[in-house]
Write a protein that holds these residues in place. Structure first.
Motif, PDB file in Angstrom:
ATOM      1  N   TYR A 130       1.724   2.068  -3.509  1.00  0.00           N
ATOM      2  CA  TYR A 130       0.505   2.490  -4.190  1.00  0.00           C
ATOM      3  C   TYR A 130       0.204   3.963  -3.895  1.00  0.00           C
ATOM      4  O   TYR A 130      -0.048   4.748  -4.812  1.00  0.00           O
ATOM      5  N   ARG A 131       0.259   4.335  -2.623  1.00  0.00           N
ATOM      6  CA  ARG A 131      -0.005   5.732  -2.241  1.00  0.00           C
ATOM      7  C   ARG A 131       1.033   6.674  -2.826  1.00  0.00           C
ATOM      8  O   ARG A 131       0.716   7.772  -3.294  1.00  0.00           O
ATOM      9  N   LYS A 175      -6.972   6.123  -9.122  1.00  0.00           N
ATOM     10  CA  LYS A 175      -7.152   4.862  -8.429  1.00  0.00           C
ATOM     11  C   LYS A 175      -7.962   3.925  -9.331  1.00  0.00           C
ATOM     12  O   LYS A 175      -9.005   4.305  -9.853  1.00  0.00           O
ATOM     13  N   LEU A 228       0.255   7.258  -6.493  1.00  0.00           N
ATOM     14  CA  LEU A 228      -0.848   8.186  -6.719  1.00  0.00           C
ATOM     15  C   LEU A 228      -0.397   9.645  -6.647  1.00  0.00           C
ATOM     16  O   LEU A 228      -0.973  10.511  -7.294  1.00  0.00           O
ATOM     17  N   THR A 229       0.640   9.908  -5.881  1.00  0.00           N
ATOM     18  CA  THR A 229       1.129  11.284  -5.759  1.00  0.00           C
ATOM     19  C   THR A 229       1.911  11.729  -6.993  1.00  0.00           C
ATOM     20  O   THR A 229       2.221  12.909  -7.111  1.00  0.00           O
ATOM     21  N   ALA A 260       0.822  -1.212   0.000  1.00  0.00           N
ATOM     22  CA  ALA A 260       0.000   0.000   0.000  1.00  0.00           C
ATOM     23  C   ALA A 260       0.860   1.268   0.000  1.00  0.00           C
ATOM     24  O   ALA A 260       0.457   2.287  -0.569  1.00  0.00           O
ATOM     25  N   ARG A 261       2.023   1.218   0.586  1.00  0.00           N
ATOM     26  CA  ARG A 261       2.902   2.389   0.628  1.00  0.00           C
ATOM     27  C   ARG A 261       3.319   2.802  -0.782  1.00  0.00           C
ATOM     28  O   ARG A 261       3.267   3.977  -1.148  1.00  0.00           O
TER      29      ARG A 261
END
Length: 112
Positions: A53-54, A73, A57-58, A50-51
């Motif tokens: 992935y986040r 997303k 997104l940035t 998840a890290r």
């Protein structure tokens, strides 16, 4: 994660390298036309955690080959099916008199 509009000319390797700073990548996929094999302008990246992935997104509006990337997303297919079912329940298909009226309107429209 989904990359939109700007992925048609990039290779999966270029995208992999561009997003590797975000974290470990499991898979990169560019959607291509079956016949011409040209990219359709959309791609998907799956990160291992998840890290990553986040962090990915940035990276919206980052540049790859002097082209700005739009990142969103991605929605899982199972969730899309649930949304469709909810919509069908919310707006059921017309039956009886309403269905006959719609059919008449369609016939009139096709005759003109």
């Amino acid at each position: 994660m989904c990359i939109r509009d700007r992925v048609s000319t990039q290779s999966t390797w270029e995208i992999w390298q561009h997003f590797s700073e975000c974290g470990k990548i499991e898979n990169v996929r560019i959607v291509r036309d079956r016949i011409s094999r040209l990219g359709k302008g959309i791609g998907y990246i799956r990160f291992a955690d998840a890290r990553g992935y986040r962090a990915g997104l940035t990276m919206t509006k980052s540049k790859l080959r002097n082209r700005e990337l739009r990142i969103k997303k991605a929605v899982e297919p199972k969730r899309l099916e649930k949304k469709k079912k909810k919509k069908e329940l919310k707006y059921p298909a017309p039956t009886g008199a309403a269905q006959r009226i719609l059919l008449k309107k369609r016939k009139k429209g096709s005759n003109q």
